[in-house]
Design a protein around this motif. Structure first.
Motif, PDB file in Angstrom:
ATOM      1  N   MET A   1     102.761  18.208 -64.349  1.00  0.00           N
ATOM      2  CA  MET A   1     102.445  18.559 -62.974  1.00  0.00           C
ATOM      3  C   MET A   1     103.460  17.959 -62.009  1.00  0.00           C
ATOM      4  O   MET A   1     103.128  17.543 -60.905  1.00  0.00           O
ATOM      5  CB  MET A   1     101.022  18.075 -62.647  1.00  0.00           C
ATOM      6  N   GLU A   3     105.509  19.325 -60.244  1.00  0.00           N
ATOM      7  CA  GLU A   3     105.685  20.096 -59.022  1.00  0.00           C
ATOM      8  C   GLU A   3     104.861  19.526 -57.869  1.00  0.00           C
ATOM      9  O   GLU A   3     105.155  19.747 -56.698  1.00  0.00           O
ATOM     10  CB  GLU A   3     105.260  21.555 -59.253  1.00  0.00           C
ATOM     11  N   HIS A  16      96.700  24.630 -56.304  1.00  0.00           N
ATOM     12  CA  HIS A  16      97.720  24.201 -57.257  1.00  0.00           C
ATOM     13  C   HIS A  16      98.012  25.303 -58.282  1.00  0.00           C
ATOM     14  O   HIS A  16      99.163  25.525 -58.646  1.00  0.00           O
ATOM     15  CB  HIS A  16      97.266  22.923 -57.975  1.00  0.00           C
ATOM     16  N   ARG A  19     100.109  27.923 -56.687  1.00  0.00           N
ATOM     17  CA  ARG A  19     101.481  27.448 -56.485  1.00  0.00           C
ATOM     18  C   ARG A  19     102.240  27.437 -57.802  1.00  0.00           C
ATOM     19  O   ARG A  19     103.425  27.813 -57.857  1.00  0.00           O
ATOM     20  CB  ARG A  19     101.463  26.053 -55.867  1.00  0.00           C
ATOM     21  N   LEU A  20     101.573  27.006 -58.867  1.00  0.00           N
ATOM     22  CA  LEU A  20     102.210  27.028 -60.185  1.00  0.00           C
ATOM     23  C   LEU A  20     102.601  28.451 -60.571  1.00  0.00           C
ATOM     24  O   LEU A  20     103.684  28.689 -61.117  1.00  0.00           O
ATOM     25  CB  LEU A  20     101.266  26.452 -61.235  1.00  0.00           C
ATOM     26  N   ARG A  21     101.696  29.389 -60.286  1.00  0.00           N
ATOM     27  CA  ARG A  21     101.963  30.795 -60.608  1.00  0.00           C
ATOM     28  C   ARG A  21     103.268  31.254 -59.967  1.00  0.00           C
ATOM     29  O   ARG A  21     104.056  31.998 -60.569  1.00  0.00           O
ATOM     30  CB  ARG A  21     100.796  31.665 -60.111  1.00  0.00           C
ATOM     31  N   THR A  23     105.730  29.182 -58.822  1.00  0.00           N
ATOM     32  CA  THR A  23     106.839  28.248 -59.031  1.00  0.00           C
ATOM     33  C   THR A  23     107.532  28.473 -60.372  1.00  0.00           C
ATOM     34  O   THR A  23     108.756  28.393 -60.470  1.00  0.00           O
ATOM     35  CB  THR A  23     106.329  26.790 -58.960  1.00  0.00           C
ATOM     36  N   ILE A  24     106.754  28.759 -61.408  1.00  0.00           N
ATOM     37  CA  ILE A  24     107.323  28.916 -62.749  1.00  0.00           C
ATOM     38  C   ILE A  24     108.005  30.279 -62.841  1.00  0.00           C
ATOM     39  O   ILE A  24     107.355  31.323 -62.767  1.00  0.00           O
ATOM     40  CB  ILE A  24     106.234  28.790 -63.825  1.00  0.00           C
ATOM     41  N   ILE A  32     102.946  32.511 -68.793  1.00  0.00           N
ATOM     42  CA  ILE A  32     102.424  31.750 -67.646  1.00  0.00           C
ATOM     43  C   ILE A  32     100.911  31.925 -67.558  1.00  0.00           C
ATOM     44  O   ILE A  32     100.159  30.960 -67.345  1.00  0.00           O
ATOM     45  CB  ILE A  32     103.089  32.211 -66.340  1.00  0.00           C
ATOM     46  N   LEU A  36      98.145  28.868 -67.765  1.00  0.00           N
ATOM     47  CA  LEU A  36      97.238  28.573 -66.650  1.00  0.00           C
ATOM     48  C   LEU A  36      95.783  28.772 -67.063  1.00  0.00           C
ATOM     49  O   LEU A  36      94.903  28.021 -66.630  1.00  0.00           O
ATOM     50  CB  LEU A  36      97.584  29.461 -65.447  1.00  0.00           C
ATOM     51  N   TYR A  52      91.371  27.899 -62.319  1.00  0.00           N
ATOM     52  CA  TYR A  52      92.083  29.147 -62.608  1.00  0.00           C
ATOM     53  C   TYR A  52      91.239  30.344 -62.183  1.00  0.00           C
ATOM     54  O   TYR A  52      91.749  31.302 -61.596  1.00  0.00           O
ATOM     55  CB  TYR A  52      92.425  29.225 -64.087  1.00  0.00           C
TER      56      TYR A  52
END
Length: 255
Positions: A1, A3, A16, A19-21, A23-24, A32, A36, A52
């Motif tokens: 984590m 990020e 979060h 944002r991960l979705r 960012t990666i 992905i 997640l 999620y």
């Protein structure tokens, strides 16, 4: 984590996840989504909340690349095939059977020009449907049965299977893997890549090219939903792009 900097797992929320979705970017969308989803399940197991699911992330449809053969490749494969290979070509490309269905055919399933096929579905053997067998396919079956007799010999361990192993465990019932192996050998001889599902796809598109209505095509390939025919066969036909280019050329530059 990394990020987000230092963060306790219980503090991860749907913001979060979203944002991960975004960012990666170095992984496929499917990967992905899997990561997640697993992260959400882990957090739900420990803390009772699945961020999620709360994130309600939207995923765009992913294009599926499919391999195809058409009439020219089919003819080349047919001309290079021996009796066993031609039987598999005939059942896959001439009747649309799946590799497991080809491997599971019993001699007792053949009655005149009618073939009983154990398809996908409920029960130990799946759904059993009967199909009219085209004359050329019947000739391929007859030709193969002669070859089969020489493979079986005196000790019949085939359990009544029509297609039998010709190398390892010679004479025993064929497997789905054996069917694909036979096609791999044919691919090498003919210089054309082919699999059982490519044969099934060829069978479907041959009916479309012949002008059959889509619902008849659906019933012939034993799909439950007509949308499968559109999504996996008709709309995915790679020839459409070339046809579209030709049409544009005629429409715009056909002075």
């Amino acid at each position: 984590m990394k990020e987000f900097g230092p963060i306790h797992p219980r503090d991860i929320n749907y913001h979060h996840i979203r944002r991960l979705r975004n960012t990666i970017t170095n992984l496929k969308q499917r990967t992905i989504r899997t990561y997640l989803n697993r992260l959400g399940k882990m957090l739900e197991f420990f803390y009772g909340v699945n961020p999620y699911h709360q994130a309600d992330v939207l995923w765009s449809p992913e294009a599926t690349e499919r391999d195809w053969i058409f009439k020219a490749q089919w003819k080349e494969l047919w001309n290079h095939a021996d009796e066993t290979e031609r039987l598999i070509l005939a059942l896959g490309g001439g009747m649309g059977l799946r590799r497991s269905e080809i491997a599971d055919i019993k001699i007792s399933d053949i009655s005149g020009n009618v073939l009983s096929v154990r398809g996908k579905g409920s029960g130990p053997n799946g759904k059993v449907v009967t199909m009219q067998t085209p004359p050329t396919v019947m000739r391929c079956i007859d030709d193969y049965l002669v070859v089969r007799s020489s493979i079986i010999g005196e000790d019949d361990i085939s359990d009544g299977n029509m297609l039998v192993m010709s190398r390892k465990r010679k004479g025993s019932s064929a497997t789905s893997r054996f069917v694909e192996t036979i096609l791999q050998h044919l691919s090498e001889k003919a210089g054309i890549h082919v699999t059982c599902h490519m044969l099934r796809r060829f069978y479907c598109m041959a009916m479309v090219d012949a002008g059959l209505d889509i619902d008849t095509v659906r019933r012939m390939v034993r799909h439950e939903h007509i949308t499968t025919i559109f999504d996996c066969y008709v709309c995915a036909d790679p020839r459409k792009m070339a046809q579209a280019t030709d049409s544009i050329e005629d429409a715009i530059f056909g002075f």
